[in-house]
Enzyme design. Structure first.
Site, PDB file in Angstrom:
ATOM      1  N   GLU A  54      -6.815  -0.922  15.200  1.00 14.55           N
ATOM      2  CA  GLU A  54      -7.358  -1.881  14.230  1.00 14.55           C
ATOM      3  C   GLU A  54      -6.347  -2.974  13.893  1.00 14.55           C
ATOM      4  O   GLU A  54      -5.190  -2.713  13.594  1.00 14.55           O
ATOM      5  CB  GLU A  54      -7.737  -1.136  12.939  1.00 14.55           C
ATOM      6  N   ARG A  89       1.795   1.034  10.229  1.00 15.76           N
ATOM      7  CA  ARG A  89       1.404   1.469   8.893  1.00 15.76           C
ATOM      8  C   ARG A  89       2.608   1.390   7.957  1.00 15.76           C
ATOM      9  O   ARG A  89       3.379   2.325   7.829  1.00 15.76           O
ATOM     10  CB  ARG A  89       0.851   2.902   8.944  1.00 15.76           C
ATOM     11  N   SER A  99     -10.418  -6.179   9.781  1.00 11.14           N
ATOM     12  CA  SER A  99     -11.591  -5.483   9.287  1.00 11.14           C
ATOM     13  C   SER A  99     -12.409  -6.512   8.518  1.00 11.14           C
ATOM     14  O   SER A  99     -11.902  -7.121   7.586  1.00 11.14           O
ATOM     15  CB  SER A  99     -11.130  -4.347   8.367  1.00 11.14           C
ATOM     16  N   ARG A 118       0.830  -6.136  12.645  1.00  9.49           N
ATOM     17  CA  ARG A 118       0.204  -5.525  13.825  1.00  9.49           C
ATOM     18  C   ARG A 118       0.104  -6.523  14.975  1.00  9.49           C
ATOM     19  O   ARG A 118       0.125  -6.137  16.148  1.00  9.49           O
ATOM     20  CB  ARG A 118      -1.172  -4.965  13.457  1.00  9.49           C
ATOM     21  N   ARG A 153       0.835  -1.205   0.000  1.00  2.95           N
ATOM     22  CA  ARG A 153       0.000   0.000   0.000  1.00  2.95           C
ATOM     23  C   ARG A 153       0.864   1.247   0.000  1.00  2.95           C
ATOM     24  O   ARG A 153       1.828   1.341   0.750  1.00  2.95           O
ATOM     25  CB  ARG A 153      -0.916   0.010   1.229  1.00  2.95           C
TER      26      ARG A 153
END
Length: 437
Positions: free
Chosen positions: A356, A284, A359, A398, A269
RNA sequence: GGAGAGGUGGCCGAGUGGUCGAAGGCGUCCGCCUGCUAAGCGGAUGUGGGGUCUAAAGCCUCACCCAGGGUUCGAAUCCCUGCCUCUCCGCCA
């Protein structure tokens, strides 16, 4: 993509639903007018095609009989000229309507709380109790660096910011987590609570742009992706893209639903809109590992199924002993393609917040319409669009961060969750390197 | 990367300019038939849109034979481009 015919018949419902998502500027009237004009033009075109087909047939007959057909051929040429003119407008208008439709997000399910932004998200439940520390808990990047398993500086030399290098026990922990999660979902380690186990798939990390359109990333979020223009390929931002598209352009049997896949993949990403956010640590990154769950299911059961899928993701966190909560995203915070999303957020002691880590979304037929994934009902009849769902089960980077932070000890070591130890050769703890010499 | 062959319905496979949405076979479904099963007999069986109809069925119609262009009154069939598959050669983790 939404169904243009439903927009035509229930315009106000759609308009309201999209207002709830802060989509106030969708030019509904223009799109609907274009669509109406388009269907009128299409009828005109079809009539002319019919005429042309008749003429061609008559010419054929006359030729076989040896009769003169030059006047018919002349007439046909005139009809063809008209058809060509119409076709130019038609393809322009079709492309225009499609382009507009591709930019409209999915509409939220009625059970989704209405609200403008993440502050209106609702907590559904919590699991586990955040530990009380007798010392100041360190952020995971400090723990990892001290353990000698995490190196952002060397990664920056190799690739720039937002990359990381894991080494030694860190690299091994990552590999262990992927194996543990895959085994959990693929059903080798436990009985499924219901239905069938996941089918494990290993998929390409580079895909054609059409796949990105199929799952909704393109055209709207093109700038979020790493593109390889020379080869017309895109680095996947999630395994959702290739896995969902595995069944594109096909008609499944209802008896085969739900189709359940689990895949682990590296995700890429650009994080273009995230400048300044989470600039430290593993939260991130431009590249990270994730285990992804994907279901293709019947419309009648998709919301029940979303609960089960989310439960499958939660089971991973529970087994690892990580405190987490489940929230339901409100209309304003919902992803582009989703009709309903649960986020799982894991407790991060150094910041004292839930972050988070998964999801889980139901896209209803939004992706299925774009990718043409249908099923034949048991009782026969027309094919229907499936509902697609997916969820992280869970994000690996994460999880590493959460393990380091939640299970850190004052001496700098980290206790490994029990289920991982078998994957780490029986190792129970990550320990700082002994001082050399 | 070089040379060649090819991509047709759920599957196999015929079809080289008109009557082809497409022979034949397999599969599936529905009848019939035989104590049961198998075999046999008859029929049905692509997708998406438009129209007709109170609705369903039916009927009419448009598009689709990998994709996109082109030639032609007319294209599954001829030409170009792209994608994919196979064979041989080269290179290679």
């Amino acid at each position: 993509m939404l169904d243009i015919r439903r927009i035509l018949s229930d315009t106000d419902v759609f308009r309201k639903a999209l207002m709830d998502r802060n989509q106030k500027n969708i030019p509904f009237e223009a799109i609907l007018n274009d669509e109406r004009a388009l269907s009128a033009l299409r009828k005109n075109w079809e009539g002319l095609r019919e005429k042309r087909n008749r003429l061609a047939e008559d010419i054929g007959k006359k030729k076989r009989l040896g009769e003169d057909s030059s006047s018919l051929m002349e007439e046909s040429r005139l009809v063809n000229a008209e058809i060509s003119r119409i076709e130019q407008d038609l393809s322009k208008m079709e492309a225009g309507v499609r382009e507009q439709l591709l930019l409209i997000p999915n509409i939220p399910h009625p059970s989704v709380p209405v609200g403008p932004d993440e502050h209106s998200n609702k907590e559904v439940h919590r699991s586990g109790v955040p530990r009380t520390f007798s010392f100041e808990p360190l952020p995971h990047w400090d723990i990892g660096t001290r353990l000698g398993i995490l190196d952002f500086d060397r990664a920056a030399v190799l690739s720039g910011s937002r990359f990381s290098v894991l080494s030694g026990d860190g690299a091994r922990l990552e590999r262990a987590l992927v194996a543990f999660m895959m085994d959990e979902h693929a059903g080798f380690q436990k009985k499924r609570r219901s239905g069938k186990p996941y089918t494990e798939v290993s998929i390409p990390f580079l895909v054609r742009p059409e796949m990105m359109e199929g799952t909704g990333q393109f055209p709207k979020f093109r700038e979020e992706s790493f593109l390889i223009p020379d080869d017309n390929l895109v680095l996947i931002p999630t395994a959702e893209v290739p896995v969902t598209n595995l069944n594109r352009d096909s008609i499944l049997d209802e008896a085969d639903l739900p189709v359940k896949y689990v895949a682990s993949s590296t995700c890429f990403r650009r994080e273009a809109g995230a400048a300044g956010k989470d600039t430290r640590g593993l939260i991130r990154q431009h590249q990270f590992l994730k285990v992804e769950l994907v279901w293709l299911t019947r419309p009648e059961s998709s919301y029940e199924d979303l609960e089960e899928l989310t439960g499958d993701a939660e089971a991973v966190l529970e087994k690892l002993g990580l405190p987490y909560r489940r929230i339901v995203l409100c209309t304003g915070d919902l992803g582009f393609s989703s009709a309903k999303t649960y986020d799982l957020e894991v407790w991060m002691p150094s910041q004292g917040v839930y972050r988070e880590i998964s999801s889980c979304s139901n896209f209803e037929d939004f992706q299925a319409r774009r990718a043409a994934i249908r099923y034949r009902p048991k009782e026969g009849g027309k094919p229907r669009l499936v509902h697609t769902m997916n969820g992280s089960g869970v994000a690996v980077g994460r999880t590493i961060a959460a393990i380091l932070e939640n299970f850190q000890e004052e001496d700098g070591s980290v206790l490994l969750p029990e289920p991982l130890r078998a994957y780490m050769g029986g190792q129970e703890r990550l320990s700082p390197p002994k001082k050399q010499r």
